[in-house]
Scaffold this active site. Structure first.
Site, mmCIF file in Angstrom:
data_model
loop_
_atom_site.group_PDB
_atom_site.id
_atom_site.type_symbol
_atom_site.label_atom_id
_atom_site.label_comp_id
_atom_site.label_asym_id
_atom_site.label_seq_id
_atom_site.Cartn_x
_atom_site.Cartn_y
_atom_site.Cartn_z
ATOM 1 N N LYS A 133 0.874 -1.178 0.000
ATOM 2 C CA LYS A 133 0.000 0.000 0.000
ATOM 3 C C LYS A 133 0.896 1.209 0.000
ATOM 4 O O LYS A 133 2.040 1.157 0.470
ATOM 5 C CB LYS A 133 -0.900 0.001 1.235
ATOM 6 C CG LYS A 133 -2.072 0.945 1.152
ATOM 7 C CD LYS A 133 -3.125 0.472 0.157
ATOM 8 C CE LYS A 133 -4.424 0.174 0.766
ATOM 9 N NZ LYS A 133 -5.290 -0.721 0.076
HETATM 10 N N1 GLU Z 1 -7.039 -0.289 -2.976
HETATM 11 C C1 GLU Z 1 -7.796 -1.461 -3.253
HETATM 12 C C2 GLU Z 1 -7.802 -2.384 -2.050
HETATM 13 O O1 GLU Z 1 -7.619 -1.948 -0.942
HETATM 14 C C3 GLU Z 1 -7.387 -2.134 -4.547
HETATM 15 C C4 GLU Z 1 -5.978 -2.612 -4.620
HETATM 16 C C5 GLU Z 1 -5.578 -3.095 -6.007
HETATM 17 O O2 GLU Z 1 -6.413 -3.097 -6.900
HETATM 18 O O3 GLU Z 1 -4.409 -3.447 -6.173
HETATM 19 O O4 GLU Z 1 -8.073 -3.548 -2.157
#
Ligand code: GLU
Length: 421
Positions: A109
């Site tokens: 993240k």
């Molecule tokens: N931000 C989204 C999540 O928390 C998507 C992450 C992604 O598509 O890689 O799952």
């Protein structure tokens, strides 16, 4: 680990959840730190020219949790709350989420500590590009693949992709997912998380013997996840009683018109100003009676304080980490069996379709939308069945079961690969 750079309430929550699961699946003490603590954390300073001529520096982060199963994968959050502890927690949750869905990724993240709504479009572009530029040494299509999260969108992903590609001297679509279709994105990615939530809600309704036609829902958060969830639930015949975002909350026992809400947000960028009659105190929204409650905003909104007040049958976690461990214990003790669809299952549609986007970009072969959703629902169904079976077998909560499956996958991959050198 004696000391680490990770702290704060959200990181503590991810750690406590992991400890509970590690106790349940009996992970030896000496293996726990290796599973929990992120492999890498990158902190960068991103200077940009503001429109008024000042230079301002924003703090950015990227945390890559583990590299055992393949590249890391996860969104990028632009929000004032962002710090390294929050980003690390979100990266850890991404790992369990990807593992539960059977994707060949570790979790990651990233984020910038900024209120993106306080920036002009030019400033937002400058900051997005500078952040990606600072991250170039640490990311790559086979190292770490970014995606959208709170405060970012398809346009930001297009700027990320363009910045990385300009640096490399060739177009590299597969560096980022959640891009516009015109920039190598996949059909269905924008709606994937919300449609996945609605699919799982309908499975839970079936299980509880509730007809979608007579069911009601309340959704907290009206960004990409909340608004598409509201729309998809309404499409399945569920009446939307309440919605909220950071500017307003609305509740109408006769039901709200989701298309009109979406139309209003498309023009004004927020829910505020939609209707004076159905306004409700945002803190009261979660406690209204409904069949399906969908927290689709931020972490830690269902807590030790309000968990006993929930009056829903199904808690469908569109957000990451909306329910604290204290709230989990209360929900468990209440005995009225709120059916929890835990975040790492419930909102996995986003990363599953991100995986499809990455695969399509790598292969330069693009699928029809029907194929995307068909494959998405198959993966969600498999994960849902696995979670239900594990919960039944071990007599544990859905969250514990989902996390145990995810943690098992990562642990066994680490064991099989061994410890280098
Ligand atoms: N931000 C989204 C999540 O928390 C998507 C992450 C992604 O598509 O890689 O799952």
């Amino acid at each position: 680990m004696n000391r680490s750079i990770y702290s704060g309430p959200v990181f503590q929550m991810a750690r406590r959840q992991f400890e509970r699961v590690a106790d349940h699946v009996q992970i030896p003490e000496m293996e726990r730190d290796r599973l929990l603590y992120p492999k890498r954390a990158i902190a960068v300073s991103c200077p940009i020219h503001r429109d008024d001529g000042r230079t301002e520096v924003y703090q950015g982060y990227r945390v890559q949790h583990h590299l055992t199963l393949g590249p890391t994968k996860g969104g990028t959050r632009f929000a004032p709350s962002v710090d390294v502890g929050e980003v690390a927690a979100l990266a850890i949750w991404m790992s369990w989420k990807c593992a539960l869905a059977g994707l060949p990724y570790g979790g990651a993240k990233g984020g910038i500590t900024v209120d993106p709504y306080a920036l002009s479009p030019r400033e937002l572009e400058a900051l997005s590009r500078r952040y990606m530029q600072e991250m170039i040494p640490f990311v790559g299509p086979h190292t770490d693949v970014m995606a959208p999260d709170m405060g970012t969108n398809e346009q930001v992903m297009a700027w990320f992709m363009d910045t990385y590609s300009m640096y490399r001297g060739q177009t590299i679509n597969e560096i980022v997912t959640g891009k516009p279709v015109s920039a190598g994105g996949t059909l269905g990615r924008r709606e994937a998380t919300g449609r996945g939530v609605a699919y799982l809600v309908s499975r839970a309704l079936d299980r509880l013997g509730i007809l979608a036609g007579g069911a009601t829902a309340i959704i907290q958060g009206f960004g990409n996840v909340g608004s598409v969830t509201a729309y998809s639930l309404a499409e399945r015949g569920i009446k939307i009683l309440g919605v909220s975002d950071h500017t307003a909350a609305y509740y109408d026992p006769a039901g709200l018109d989701v298309a009109k809400l979406q139309g209003h947000v498309a023009i004004s960028g927020q829910l505020a100003g939609f209707s004076a009659q159905s306004l409700i105190d945002p803190s009261e929204l979660l406690a209204q009676k409904c069949d399906v409650l969908v927290p689709a905003a931020v972490e830690q909104v269902i807590t030790g304080e309000n968990a006993s007040e929930l009056k829903c049958r199904i808690l469908a976690e569109g957000a990451n980490g909306p329910t604290t461990p204290e709230a989990d214990s209360i929900l468990h003790q209440r005995g009225d069996e709120i059916f929890v669809l835990p975040d790492i299952l419930c909102n996995a549609g986003g990363v599953v379709v991100s995986y499809f986007e990455w695969v399509q970009d790598l292969q330069r072969l693009f699928w029809e939308e029907a194929e995307v959703f068909d494959r998405l629902y198959k993966i969600l169904e498999r994960s849902y069945q696995q979670m239900m079976a594990r919960a039944k077998r071990d007599r544990i909560s859905h969250r514990m079961a989902a996390m145990a499956i995810g943690v098992d996958v990562v642990q066994s991959a680490k064991r099989t690969r061994g410890l280098f050198p």
